[in-house]
Design an enzyme around this catalytic site. Structure first.
Site, PDB file in Angstrom:
ATOM      1  N   LYS A 106      -9.918   6.369  10.338  1.00 36.95           N
ATOM      2  CA  LYS A 106      -9.922   5.549  11.561  1.00 36.95           C
ATOM      3  C   LYS A 106      -9.084   6.167  12.690  1.00 36.95           C
ATOM      4  O   LYS A 106      -9.394   5.954  13.861  1.00 36.95           O
ATOM      5  CB  LYS A 106      -9.409   4.134  11.268  1.00 36.95           C
ATOM      6  CG  LYS A 106     -10.410   3.268  10.511  1.00 36.95           C
ATOM      7  CD  LYS A 106      -9.865   1.846  10.398  1.00 36.95           C
ATOM      8  CE  LYS A 106     -10.793   0.965   9.587  1.00 36.95           C
ATOM      9  NZ  LYS A 106     -10.368  -0.444   9.632  1.00 36.95           N
ATOM     10  N   ASP A 110     -12.152  -4.709  14.552  1.00 35.97           N
ATOM     11  CA  ASP A 110     -11.350  -5.480  13.597  1.00 35.97           C
ATOM     12  C   ASP A 110     -10.608  -6.617  14.296  1.00 35.97           C
ATOM     13  O   ASP A 110     -10.513  -7.726  13.760  1.00 35.97           O
ATOM     14  CB  ASP A 110     -10.338  -4.577  12.881  1.00 35.97           C
ATOM     15  CG  ASP A 110     -10.967  -3.733  11.782  1.00 35.97           C
ATOM     16  OD1 ASP A 110     -12.013  -4.142  11.240  1.00 35.97           O
ATOM     17  OD2 ASP A 110     -10.417  -2.664  11.460  1.00 35.97           O
TER      18      ASP A 110
HETATM   19  P1  NAP Z   1      -1.982   0.127   5.609  1.00 37.90           P
HETATM   20  O1  NAP Z   1      -2.129   0.614   7.004  1.00 37.90           O
HETATM   21  O2  NAP Z   1      -1.789   1.104   4.510  1.00 37.90           O
HETATM   22  O3  NAP Z   1      -0.735  -0.915   5.601  1.00 37.90           O
HETATM   23  C1  NAP Z   1      -0.296  -1.467   4.391  1.00 37.90           C
HETATM   24  C2  NAP Z   1       0.747  -2.553   4.678  1.00 37.90           C
HETATM   25  O4  NAP Z   1       1.089  -3.162   3.428  1.00 37.90           O
HETATM   26  C3  NAP Z   1       2.035  -2.028   5.275  1.00 37.90           C
HETATM   27  O5  NAP Z   1       2.599  -2.999   6.118  1.00 37.90           O
HETATM   28  C4  NAP Z   1       2.896  -1.824   4.030  1.00 37.90           C
HETATM   29  O6  NAP Z   1       4.280  -1.847   4.279  1.00 37.90           O
HETATM   30  C5  NAP Z   1       2.504  -3.019   3.202  1.00 37.90           C
HETATM   31  N1  NAP Z   1       2.751  -2.816   1.776  1.00 37.90           N
HETATM   32  C6  NAP Z   1       2.038  -2.044   0.918  1.00 37.90           C
HETATM   33  N2  NAP Z   1       2.573  -2.108  -0.310  1.00 37.90           N
HETATM   34  C7  NAP Z   1       3.653  -2.931  -0.235  1.00 37.90           C
HETATM   35  C8  NAP Z   1       4.634  -3.381  -1.159  1.00 37.90           C
HETATM   36  N3  NAP Z   1       4.601  -3.003  -2.448  1.00 37.90           N
HETATM   37  N4  NAP Z   1       5.580  -4.234  -0.728  1.00 37.90           N
HETATM   38  C9  NAP Z   1       5.630  -4.626   0.565  1.00 37.90           C
HETATM   39  N5  NAP Z   1       4.735  -4.225   1.506  1.00 37.90           N
HETATM   40  C10 NAP Z   1       3.761  -3.390   1.103  1.00 37.90           C
HETATM   41  O7  NAP Z   1      -3.221  -0.762   5.158  1.00 37.90           O
HETATM   42  P2  NAP Z   1      -4.189  -1.663   6.090  1.00 37.90           P
HETATM   43  O8  NAP Z   1      -5.326  -0.834   6.530  1.00 37.90           O
HETATM   44  O9  NAP Z   1      -3.384  -2.365   7.083  1.00 37.90           O
HETATM   45  O10 NAP Z   1      -4.780  -2.684   5.012  1.00 37.90           O
HETATM   46  C11 NAP Z   1      -3.954  -3.671   4.401  1.00 37.90           C
HETATM   47  C12 NAP Z   1      -4.819  -4.656   3.594  1.00 37.90           C
HETATM   48  O11 NAP Z   1      -5.696  -5.363   4.464  1.00 37.90           O
HETATM   49  C13 NAP Z   1      -5.698  -4.003   2.542  1.00 37.90           C
HETATM   50  O12 NAP Z   1      -5.664  -4.810   1.381  1.00 37.90           O
HETATM   51  C14 NAP Z   1      -7.086  -4.035   3.137  1.00 37.90           C
HETATM   52  O13 NAP Z   1      -8.098  -4.123   2.161  1.00 37.90           O
HETATM   53  C15 NAP Z   1      -7.024  -5.299   3.962  1.00 37.90           C
HETATM   54  N6  NAP Z   1      -7.945  -5.267   5.119  1.00 37.90           N
HETATM   55  C16 NAP Z   1      -8.901  -6.246   5.209  1.00 37.90           C
HETATM   56  C17 NAP Z   1      -9.758  -6.258   6.292  1.00 37.90           C
HETATM   57  C18 NAP Z   1     -10.793  -7.338   6.386  1.00 37.90           C
HETATM   58  O14 NAP Z   1     -11.789  -7.150   7.104  1.00 37.90           O
HETATM   59  N7  NAP Z   1     -10.596  -8.465   5.738  1.00 37.90           N
HETATM   60  C19 NAP Z   1      -9.681  -5.268   7.294  1.00 37.90           C
HETATM   61  C20 NAP Z   1      -8.680  -4.279   7.165  1.00 37.90           C
HETATM   62  C21 NAP Z   1      -7.828  -4.292   6.071  1.00 37.90           C
HETATM   63  P3  NAP Z   1       5.070  -0.471   4.649  1.00 37.90           P
HETATM   64  O15 NAP Z   1       4.831  -0.223   6.107  1.00 37.90           O
HETATM   65  O16 NAP Z   1       6.490  -0.799   4.336  1.00 37.90           O
HETATM   66  O17 NAP Z   1       4.509   0.611   3.783  1.00 37.90           O
END
Ligand code: NAP
Length: 301
Positions: free
Chosen positions: A89, A126
């Protein structure tokens, strides 16, 4: 069963209609094999009788030059556009001719359109998809105060969407505090009328009861880590609050189970997935998306 027969027939109908005139779109990502987007979009094209087809476009991370070649290939091969998913992305952005203000501010592109003059424009659906799904659940973000858990890619889209839709306050909590601080500062500069702040975990219990909406944008709770949650067990939700979990696998995360038990209204992120696709569909085709058809295709999976 007759349902299976019908869905097979529908897929065959899509295949049978491909001709020299078919408009092609697809999904750039890695991996893409698990994606529901081809089923969702092809069902929508079939329902409207559009001569369009959505295909997977797997692009590996290595070698690094591949993503630029892939984006140039979208234009070179005459595609009408693509979606872009993890992990590309951000990487597609320098290869595009134009970015919408949303894509620029969020720092990520999930939809590319090949314009009539061949220019490649990048958008991010999004943020609008998230807000559209809230509205679909009769939650109007205007005037609301929101806690956002997480500061990753999806948090950037969620905060942008909420602030653009007129939220009055957004408090961002993230494990890595620096990311929350820089996201809050960047979005605060764009949306001066909304109070956008980064908070530390200790402040969560005191703030929790005052907020209208809580949104989880972390990956906590997602399969296979279904026992994890971004919310402390001892902090209660209450009736009148809305808890939205972007994680949609499983539909009932540990967070949503607790919110339901505490009497809050809950929303699963599956609708955001459908709406971001529906908005991309409209960007490419100019047609009103058949959202119910798209939802049925996703739920059949
Ligand atoms: P990302 O950019 O990798 O961000 C991950 C986030 O989760 C960060 O804030 C990270 O914190 C936190 N995190 C991960 N592991 C953690 C832990 N063990 N303890 C505390 N915080 C933790 O991922 P993303 O693209 O934002 O996606 C996040 C989620 O949203 C995924 O599950 C994805 O499937 C979902 N999502 C859904 C949609 C939808 O259409 N419904 C769209 C996009 C994403 P740090 O910064 O501290 O690492």
């Amino acid at each position: 069963s007759s349902l299976i027969t019908r869905s097979r027939l529908k897929d065959e109908t899509v295949m049978a209609t491909i001709s020299g005139k078919t408009n092609m779109v697809g999904l750039i990502g890695w991996p893409v094999g698990h994606s529901v987007s081809p089923a969702m979009h092809n069902a929508a094209f079939a329902a409207l009788g559009l001569d369009w087809c959505y295909v997977p476009l797997p692009v590996p991370v290595e070698p690094a030059a591949r993503i630029g070649e892939a984006v140039q290939g979208v234009r070179a091969l005459g595609l009408r556009g693509t979606n872009v998913t993890v992990p590309h992305k951000q990487a597609v952005m320098p290869h595009l001719d134009r970015l919408t203000p949303a894509a620029q501010a969020i720092g990520a592109v999930n939809t590319i359109k090949v314009e009539a003059d061949g220019a490649l424009s990048g958008d991010n659906t999004d943020a609008r998809g998230f807000v559209a799904d809230l509205q679909d659940h009769e939650v109007d973000p205007a005037g609301k105060s929101v806690i956002v858990l997480g500061a990753g890619g999806s948090a950037r889209a969620v905060v942008y969407g909420l602030a653009a839709a007129g939220c009055t306050a957004i408090a961002i909590f993230n494990r890595t505090q620096d990311k929350a601080t820089s996201l809050a500062a960047q979005m605060q500069a764009l949306f001066p009328r909304c109070s956008i702040t980064a908070q530390t975990g200790e402040q969560l219990p005191a703030l929790a009861s005052q907020f209208d909406l809580v949104v989880n944008t972390t990956s906590l709770g997602m399969t296979p880590q279904v026992d994890t949650t971004p919310w402390p067990d001892e902090v209660a939700f209450h009736a009148g609050q809305v808890v939205y979990d972007l994680v949609y696998n499983p539909r009932q995360t540990r967070l949503l189970q607790k919110a339901t038990a505490d009497g809050a209204h809950t929303i699963s992120g599956i609708g955001m997935l459908i709406w971001q696709g529906a908005i991309a569909f409209e960007i490419w085709t100019g047609q009103k998306p058949p959202v119910d058809v798209m939802r049925a295709a996703v739920e059949k999976r």
